[in-house]
Motif scaffolding. Structure first.
Motif, PDB file in Angstrom:
ATOM      1  N   GLU A  75       0.847  -1.142  -0.140  1.00 29.44           N
ATOM      2  CA  GLU A  75      -0.002  -0.031   0.103  1.00 29.44           C
ATOM      3  C   GLU A  75       0.884   1.263   0.057  1.00 29.44           C
ATOM      4  O   GLU A  75       0.474   2.137  -0.675  1.00 29.44           O
ATOM      5  N   ASN A  76       1.926   1.139   1.007  1.00 35.71           N
ATOM      6  CA  ASN A  76       2.895   2.555   0.755  1.00 35.71           C
ATOM      7  C   ASN A  76       4.041   2.018   1.374  1.00 35.71           C
ATOM      8  O   ASN A  76       4.365   2.115   2.558  1.00 35.71           O
ATOM      9  N   GLU A  77       4.917   1.797   0.287  1.00 33.20           N
ATOM     10  CA  GLU A  77       6.325   1.328   0.751  1.00 33.20           C
ATOM     11  C   GLU A  77       7.178   2.506   1.311  1.00 33.20           C
ATOM     12  O   GLU A  77       7.817   2.056   2.480  1.00 33.20           O
ATOM     13  N   GLU A  78       6.944   3.721   0.740  1.00 31.84           N
ATOM     14  CA  GLU A  78       7.968   4.697   1.671  1.00 31.84           C
ATOM     15  C   GLU A  78       7.580   4.963   3.038  1.00 31.84           C
ATOM     16  O   GLU A  78       8.439   4.844   3.794  1.00 31.84           O
ATOM     17  N   ARG A  79       6.184   4.730   3.512  1.00 25.58           N
ATOM     18  CA  ARG A  79       5.913   4.799   4.901  1.00 25.58           C
ATOM     19  C   ARG A  79       6.363   3.499   5.526  1.00 25.58           C
ATOM     20  O   ARG A  79       6.968   3.943   6.664  1.00 25.58           O
ATOM     21  N   ALA A  80       6.357   2.367   5.061  1.00 25.91           N
ATOM     22  CA  ALA A  80       6.821   1.269   5.589  1.00 25.91           C
ATOM     23  C   ALA A  80       8.414   1.306   5.876  1.00 25.91           C
ATOM     24  O   ALA A  80       8.942   0.915   7.094  1.00 25.91           O
ATOM     25  N   VAL A  81       9.123   1.901   5.002  1.00 25.56           N
ATOM     26  CA  VAL A  81      10.509   2.051   4.966  1.00 25.56           C
ATOM     27  C   VAL A  81      10.889   3.090   6.027  1.00 25.56           C
ATOM     28  O   VAL A  81      11.863   2.798   7.032  1.00 25.56           O
ATOM     29  N   ALA A  82      10.150   4.250   6.350  1.00 24.93           N
ATOM     30  CA  ALA A  82      10.303   5.110   7.308  1.00 24.93           C
ATOM     31  C   ALA A  82      10.051   4.551   8.758  1.00 24.93           C
ATOM     32  O   ALA A  82      10.635   4.912   9.656  1.00 24.93           O
ATOM     33  N   LEU A  83       9.284   3.439   8.787  1.00 21.42           N
ATOM     34  CA  LEU A  83       8.912   2.717  10.098  1.00 21.42           C
ATOM     35  C   LEU A  83      10.061   2.030  10.433  1.00 21.42           C
ATOM     36  O   LEU A  83      10.037   1.187  11.520  1.00 21.42           O
ATOM     37  N   GLY A  84      10.968   1.507   9.432  1.00 26.78           N
ATOM     38  CA  GLY A  84      12.374   0.751   9.613  1.00 26.78           C
ATOM     39  C   GLY A  84      12.019  -0.529   9.058  1.00 26.78           C
ATOM     40  O   GLY A  84      12.854  -1.610   9.334  1.00 26.78           O
ATOM     41  N   TYR A  85      11.124  -0.814   8.373  1.00 30.64           N
ATOM     42  CA  TYR A  85      11.193  -2.094   7.671  1.00 30.64           C
ATOM     43  C   TYR A  85      11.721  -2.234   6.275  1.00 30.64           C
ATOM     44  O   TYR A  85      11.864  -1.318   5.587  1.00 30.64           O
ATOM     45  N   SER A  86      12.666  -3.464   5.927  1.00 29.85           N
ATOM     46  CA  SER A  86      13.341  -3.717   4.663  1.00 29.85           C
ATOM     47  C   SER A  86      12.507  -4.124   3.652  1.00 29.85           C
ATOM     48  O   SER A  86      11.808  -5.424   4.005  1.00 29.85           O
ATOM     49  N   PRO A  87      11.919  -3.562   2.523  1.00 34.98           N
ATOM     50  CA  PRO A  87      11.306  -4.170   1.600  1.00 34.98           C
ATOM     51  C   PRO A  87      11.730  -5.302   1.063  1.00 34.98           C
ATOM     52  O   PRO A  87      11.201  -6.428   0.783  1.00 34.98           O
ATOM     53  N   PHE A  88      13.177  -5.247   0.863  1.00 37.06           N
ATOM     54  CA  PHE A  88      13.720  -6.559   0.314  1.00 37.06           C
ATOM     55  C   PHE A  88      13.569  -7.869   1.091  1.00 37.06           C
ATOM     56  O   PHE A  88      13.390  -8.953   0.672  1.00 37.06           O
ATOM     57  N   VAL A  89      13.888  -7.616   2.332  1.00 33.49           N
ATOM     58  CA  VAL A  89      13.951  -8.772   3.391  1.00 33.49           C
ATOM     59  C   VAL A  89      12.494  -9.252   3.511  1.00 33.49           C
ATOM     60  O   VAL A  89      12.155 -10.877   3.109  1.00 33.49           O
ATOM     61  N   PHE A  90      11.280  -8.538   3.546  1.00 37.49           N
ATOM     62  CA  PHE A  90       9.958  -9.137   3.529  1.00 37.49           C
ATOM     63  C   PHE A  90       9.471  -9.609   2.282  1.00 37.49           C
ATOM     64  O   PHE A  90       8.894 -10.610   2.099  1.00 37.49           O
ATOM     65  N   ARG A  91       9.942  -8.981   1.183  1.00 35.44           N
ATOM     66  CA  ARG A  91       9.306  -9.480  -0.010  1.00 35.44           C
ATOM     67  C   ARG A  91      10.253 -10.822  -0.421  1.00 35.44           C
ATOM     68  O   ARG A  91       9.409 -11.914  -1.054  1.00 35.44           O
ATOM     69  N   LEU A  92      11.396 -10.997   0.080  1.00 38.53           N
ATOM     70  CA  LEU A  92      11.991 -12.218  -0.062  1.00 38.53           C
ATOM     71  C   LEU A  92      11.500 -13.350   0.677  1.00 38.53           C
ATOM     72  O   LEU A  92      11.241 -14.558   0.390  1.00 38.53           O
ATOM     73  N   LEU A  93      10.857 -12.893   2.187  1.00 40.10           N
ATOM     74  CA  LEU A  93      10.145 -14.065   2.639  1.00 40.10           C
ATOM     75  C   LEU A  93       8.999 -14.528   1.894  1.00 40.10           C
ATOM     76  O   LEU A  93       8.617 -15.579   2.215  1.00 40.10           O
ATOM     77  N   ALA A  94       8.326 -13.408   1.285  1.00 37.90           N
ATOM     78  CA  ALA A  94       6.856 -13.848   0.541  1.00 37.90           C
ATOM     79  C   ALA A  94       7.494 -14.762  -0.729  1.00 37.90           C
ATOM     80  O   ALA A  94       6.588 -15.762  -0.990  1.00 37.90           O
ATOM     81  N   PHE A  95       8.421 -14.585  -1.303  1.00 39.87           N
ATOM     82  CA  PHE A  95       9.009 -15.500  -2.542  1.00 39.87           C
ATOM     83  C   PHE A  95       9.209 -16.878  -1.483  1.00 39.87           C
ATOM     84  O   PHE A  95       9.014 -17.744  -2.531  1.00 39.87           O
ATOM     85  N   VAL A  96       9.898 -16.905  -0.857  1.00 40.36           N
ATOM     86  CA  VAL A  96      10.125 -18.303  -0.230  1.00 40.36           C
ATOM     87  C   VAL A  96       9.064 -18.992   0.224  1.00 40.36           C
ATOM     88  O   VAL A  96       8.891 -20.247  -0.078  1.00 40.36           O
ATOM     89  N   PHE A  97       8.064 -18.402   1.069  1.00 34.90           N
ATOM     90  CA  PHE A  97       6.770 -19.227   1.552  1.00 34.90           C
ATOM     91  C   PHE A  97       5.947 -19.404   0.195  1.00 34.90           C
ATOM     92  O   PHE A  97       5.502 -20.309   0.110  1.00 34.90           O
ATOM     93  N   SER A  98       5.851 -18.483  -0.825  1.00 34.96           N
ATOM     94  CA  SER A  98       5.147 -18.777  -1.972  1.00 34.96           C
ATOM     95  C   SER A  98       5.317 -20.032  -2.778  1.00 34.96           C
ATOM     96  O   SER A  98       4.906 -20.779  -3.208  1.00 34.96           O
ATOM     97  N   GLY A  99       6.872 -19.940  -2.826  1.00 35.02           N
ATOM     98  CA  GLY A  99       7.513 -20.801  -3.841  1.00 35.02           C
ATOM     99  C   GLY A  99       7.621 -22.392  -3.096  1.00 35.02           C
ATOM    100  O   GLY A  99       7.347 -23.170  -4.095  1.00 35.02           O
ATOM    101  N   THR A 100       7.537 -22.237  -1.729  1.00 38.56           N
ATOM    102  CA  THR A 100       7.425 -23.578  -1.149  1.00 38.56           C
ATOM    103  C   THR A 100       6.181 -24.135  -1.431  1.00 38.56           C
ATOM    104  O   THR A 100       5.923 -25.417  -1.552  1.00 38.56           O
ATOM    105  N   LEU A 101       5.338 -23.416  -1.171  1.00 36.64           N
ATOM    106  CA  LEU A 101       3.748 -23.987  -1.478  1.00 36.64           C
ATOM    107  C   LEU A 101       3.560 -24.535  -2.750  1.00 36.64           C
ATOM    108  O   LEU A 101       2.971 -25.547  -3.001  1.00 36.64           O
ATOM    109  N   ALA A 102       3.998 -23.691  -3.749  1.00 40.25           N
ATOM    110  CA  ALA A 102       3.925 -24.141  -4.969  1.00 40.25           C
ATOM    111  C   ALA A 102       4.513 -25.219  -5.422  1.00 40.25           C
ATOM    112  O   ALA A 102       4.021 -26.103  -6.191  1.00 40.25           O
ATOM    113  N   ALA A 103       5.675 -25.504  -4.863  1.00 41.45           N
ATOM    114  CA  ALA A 103       6.444 -26.500  -5.077  1.00 41.45           C
ATOM    115  C   ALA A 103       5.891 -27.962  -4.426  1.00 41.45           C
ATOM    116  O   ALA A 103       5.848 -28.997  -5.080  1.00 41.45           O
TER     117      ALA A 103
END
Length: 357
Positions: free
Chosen positions: A220-248
């Protein structure tokens, strides 16, 4: 423990169970219907559950359950993190090939093969995530498409025919006798059903967790999430891992059902299937893509039987009608209309105040 009237009150196990059942009664009824469906079908067709039409329909429903998990896994990416991937078939087909090679060529037991497939899926999805998340938007989609196409080309390469079967695919995957769908179709049906149910509740627990809320914040708002201290790369990588594992895992069970793994499982058409199921059901709803998978699989089968060679054209028209009628998807549109209708209903049903308000 529950807070009632300003005080914490302890609940008996029966009260706690009742409070859990009430908001989930619809899902429990649906699960009960699916559990008893093979026996209902046998009554309709007057045949044993392990023969004839009931057996065939069980196979069709198993396909629906596996594709539902596949679509669900895709929704974790596009629906909750806003990542558009054109290479999701890499995980589905990769899981099928990994399980098939482990069972046929390495003679691994089924638990070892499935566990190894999960570990390989975690590594593969992590690598894909690291490579693709360096870019944004259409470039990310193109990177995932390129990686999936590379796997598709390798699966057809004559140099790997000994392991992958090249363009013919990996045929004759051995399945343990206790789970062989040719012998124990009903048993495989229940394995696929409870795999789907387990995948849904795992995904639901995940998106309702703090991690899932960060995914939505990034969407919804990546800039605001970054300002709160969250890393977009790390959390999206977690999404890739969970999504890919279920698909596999869905791909692994698909390989066990059909006893083969073909290059088509790695093609872009398989990714488009997941995208269509998600759009038809409702992006970012979890249950929506599962309903979308059921609708498209069952309608596709009916159109194929009823209309022959032109079924695909009519199926495309059916898809257009669904998208125009339900712009937010089946579940998304229903939720939107219900949220608009519900306050109006409550306002009209609310008792008047003593002042006549």
């Amino acid at each position: 423990m529950e807070r009632i009237g300003g005080r914490w009150m302890s609940l008996s196990p029966l009260q706690a169970l009742r409070r859990w059942i009430q908001p989930h009664i619809g899902w429990l009824i649906g699960l009960g219907i699916l559990v008893g469906l093979p026996f209902m079908l046998s009554g309709v067709f007057r045949e044993p559950v392990e023969s004839g039409w009931p057996r065939f329909l069980q196979g069709l429903l198993i396909r629906v359950y596996l594709m539902a998990v596949y679509a669900l896994s895709y929704d974790l990416l596009i629906g909750y993190t806003g990542v558009l991937s054109f290479g999701h078939a890499l995980f589905f087909g990769g899981g099928a090939y990994a399980t098939g090679i482990l069972l046929k060529h390495l003679h691994a037991s089924l638990p070892i093969a499935l566990l190894s497939t999960v570990l390989l899926a975690v590594v593969l999805s992590g690598i894909v995530g690291v490579l693709s998340l360096r870019v944004r938007g259409v470039y990310l989609a193109m990177v995932t498409l390129a990686l999936a196409q590379a796997a598709f080309i390798l699966s057809e390469a004559p140099d790997f025919r000994q392991y992958t079967g090249a363009e013919d695919g990996l045929q004759g995957i051995p399945v343990p006798a206790w789970l062989d769908p040719a012998v124990h179709r009903l048993r495989f049906y229940y394995v696929a059903l409870f795999f789907m149910v387990g995948a849904y509740f795992l995904a639901r627990r995940l998106v309702d967790s703090p991690t899932g809320r960060v995914w939505v914040a990034l969407r919804e708002n990546e800039e605001r999430a970054v300002a709160l201290g969250y890393s977009p790369f790390v959390f999206r990588l977690l999404a890739f891992v969970f999504s890919g594992t279920l698909a596999a895992l869905a791909g692994s069970l698909n390989a066990l059902l059909n006893k083969n793994a073909t290059p088509s499982l790695l093609s872009v058409n398989t990714t488009i299937q997941a995208l269509l199921m998600t759009l038809v059901g409702g992006v970012g709803t979890l249950s929506g893509p599962m309903f979308g998978a059921a609708l498209l699989e069952l309608v596709g089968y009916l159109f194929n039987r009823m209309f022959g060679p032109i079924w695909f054209l009519l199926f495309g028209l059916f898809y257009v009608i669904i998208v125009l009628s339900f712009p937010q998807g089946l579940v998304g549109t229903w939720r939107q209309r219900w949220s608009l209708h519900r306050p109006f209903t409550h306002r009209n049903l609310r008792a008047p105040s003593p002042r006549g308000g």
